[in-house]
Design a protein around this motif. Sequence first.
Motif, mmCIF file in Angstrom:
data_model
loop_
_atom_site.group_PDB
_atom_site.id
_atom_site.type_symbol
_atom_site.label_atom_id
_atom_site.label_comp_id
_atom_site.label_asym_id
_atom_site.label_seq_id
_atom_site.Cartn_x
_atom_site.Cartn_y
_atom_site.Cartn_z
ATOM 1 N N LEU A 18 115.411 -13.186 -5.172
ATOM 2 C CA LEU A 18 115.863 -13.044 -6.559
ATOM 3 C C LEU A 18 114.830 -13.660 -7.491
ATOM 4 C CD1 LEU A 18 118.225 -12.475 -8.669
ATOM 5 C CD2 LEU A 18 118.846 -14.880 -8.278
ATOM 6 N N THR A 19 114.481 -12.941 -8.533
ATOM 7 C CA THR A 19 113.584 -13.465 -9.562
ATOM 8 C C THR A 19 114.159 -13.148 -10.936
ATOM 9 O OG1 THR A 19 111.631 -13.138 -8.166
ATOM 10 C CG2 THR A 19 111.254 -13.462 -10.514
ATOM 11 N N MET A 20 114.398 -14.179 -11.696
ATOM 12 C CA MET A 20 114.925 -14.058 -13.058
ATOM 13 C C MET A 20 113.841 -14.578 -13.994
ATOM 14 S SD MET A 20 118.532 -15.670 -14.302
ATOM 15 C CE MET A 20 119.283 -15.270 -15.869
ATOM 16 N N SER A 38 114.276 -18.787 -16.573
ATOM 17 C CA SER A 38 113.538 -18.235 -15.431
ATOM 18 C C SER A 38 113.868 -19.057 -14.192
ATOM 19 C CB SER A 38 112.030 -18.269 -15.686
ATOM 20 O OG SER A 38 111.669 -17.478 -16.795
ATOM 21 N N LEU A 39 114.137 -18.369 -13.099
ATOM 22 C CA LEU A 39 114.360 -19.053 -11.825
ATOM 23 C C LEU A 39 114.114 -18.069 -10.699
ATOM 24 C CD1 LEU A 39 117.326 -18.038 -10.533
ATOM 25 C CD2 LEU A 39 118.199 -19.519 -12.319
ATOM 26 N N GLN A 40 114.016 -18.591 -9.507
ATOM 27 C CA GLN A 40 113.846 -17.733 -8.345
ATOM 28 C C GLN A 40 114.553 -18.338 -7.138
ATOM 29 O OE1 GLN A 40 109.552 -17.578 -8.113
ATOM 30 N NE2 GLN A 40 109.469 -19.274 -6.658
ATOM 31 N N VAL A 41 114.978 -17.463 -6.248
ATOM 32 C CA VAL A 41 115.615 -17.864 -4.995
ATOM 33 C C VAL A 41 114.910 -17.125 -3.876
ATOM 34 C CG1 VAL A 41 117.740 -17.967 -3.654
ATOM 35 C CG2 VAL A 41 117.837 -18.189 -6.150
ATOM 36 N N GLY A 42 114.357 -17.870 -2.932
ATOM 37 C CA GLY A 42 113.663 -17.263 -1.810
ATOM 38 C C GLY A 42 114.619 -16.788 -0.736
ATOM 39 N N THR A 60 124.367 -17.709 -16.552
ATOM 40 C CA THR A 60 123.233 -17.317 -15.729
ATOM 41 C C THR A 60 123.695 -16.554 -14.496
ATOM 42 O OG1 THR A 60 121.934 -19.220 -16.497
ATOM 43 C CG2 THR A 60 121.238 -18.180 -14.451
ATOM 44 N N LEU A 61 124.739 -17.040 -13.830
ATOM 45 C CA LEU A 61 125.251 -16.342 -12.655
ATOM 46 C C LEU A 61 125.812 -14.975 -13.019
ATOM 47 C CD1 LEU A 61 127.052 -18.879 -10.292
ATOM 48 C CD2 LEU A 61 124.659 -18.207 -10.391
ATOM 49 N N LYS A 62 126.537 -14.889 -14.121
ATOM 50 C CA LYS A 62 127.116 -13.610 -14.531
ATOM 51 C C LYS A 62 126.030 -12.615 -14.926
ATOM 52 C CE LYS A 62 131.481 -15.680 -15.970
ATOM 53 N NZ LYS A 62 132.326 -16.100 -17.118
ATOM 54 N N THR A 63 124.922 -13.118 -15.434
ATOM 55 C CA THR A 63 123.790 -12.244 -15.735
ATOM 56 C C THR A 63 123.264 -11.603 -14.457
ATOM 57 O OG1 THR A 63 123.165 -13.616 -17.624
ATOM 58 C CG2 THR A 63 121.469 -12.164 -16.728
ATOM 59 N N ILE A 64 123.211 -12.390 -13.396
ATOM 60 C CA ILE A 64 122.693 -11.894 -12.118
ATOM 61 C C ILE A 64 123.676 -10.940 -11.462
ATOM 62 C CG2 ILE A 64 121.927 -12.584 -9.811
ATOM 63 C CD1 ILE A 64 121.144 -15.323 -11.123
ATOM 64 N N VAL A 80 115.668 -9.225 -14.425
ATOM 65 C CA VAL A 80 116.285 -9.786 -13.224
ATOM 66 C C VAL A 80 115.990 -8.827 -12.084
ATOM 67 C CG1 VAL A 80 118.395 -10.572 -12.112
ATOM 68 C CG2 VAL A 80 118.134 -10.839 -14.585
ATOM 69 N N GLU A 81 115.294 -9.322 -11.064
ATOM 70 C CA GLU A 81 114.936 -8.485 -9.924
ATOM 71 C C GLU A 81 115.551 -9.045 -8.647
ATOM 72 O OE1 GLU A 81 110.731 -8.061 -9.658
ATOM 73 O OE2 GLU A 81 110.586 -6.797 -11.451
#
Length: 277
Positions: A18-20, A38-42, A60-64, A80-81
């Motif tokens: 995930l990349t925001m 901006s954040l990312q989860v590997g 932020t979570l609801k955006t994702i 958001v990818e």
Amino acid sequence: MSNQAAQAQPEATTDNLLTMSNVEVVYDKVFLAIKGVSLQVGKGDMVALLGANGAGKSTTLKTISGLLAPERGAVTRGTVEFQGRNILPLGAPARVALGMVHVLEGRRIFEHLTPEDNLLAAFPSRGSRQRFNELKEQVFTYFPRLKERARTKSGYLSGGEQQMLAIGRALMTEPELIMLDEPSLGLAPLLVQEIFAIIREINQQQKVSVLLVEQNASAALEIVRHAYLIENGHVVMDGKAEVLRQNPDVQEFYLGGAGKVDYHNVKHYRRRKRWLA
């Protein structure tokens, strides 16, 4: 940590699930809820998003997960990818089908159904009965209490058991990313430790990535690898969990008093701006 380091946008890599990037969200076309987040989860990672109430964590979570529209929210900037794909045009069901699931704050289980029926409600309709039974037993292995009460109406479960059911129900979708919004809310400290230990076990055994939103920074930083600190819609700090635990501002405003947050001080911490300097 410098301001540049704290607000640097994540670089997309093949290991990022995930990349925001630089996302802004507006409610009712007026209220700017998050501002350039901006954040990312590997893949296989555990990441926490920390902050006081109203800082922008749930938004932020609801955006994702795609749950902004029912609350009249909209992304006005940024991307958001998920797995390298832009997911902003997709609705929430399509995002679940891609492999992400959102456990909302407050548990939100079907109280009139049994735990077993709750699990069945979350299982994809295209799945086989055999696969349902396999996943159900997997959930009961992580949460034996649910098996003991599998035929009791879920409204009669304790708060901790309902939280276990909410997490178990999310696992029925076989996610690659599970997003948890305040799973410790309203639970006793020992129960929080138990549930967080199970979340870590799920991450390690199933290789499911976890994005954990929490006000309980002390508990969250014990299980995650990386954390972001959000305040007033901005990410003001991020880094490895052990680094944030040692930061004097995080210790004072988020870890002080045996993990209890002094929200009055949190509102005024930026007067010193040590971590923004």
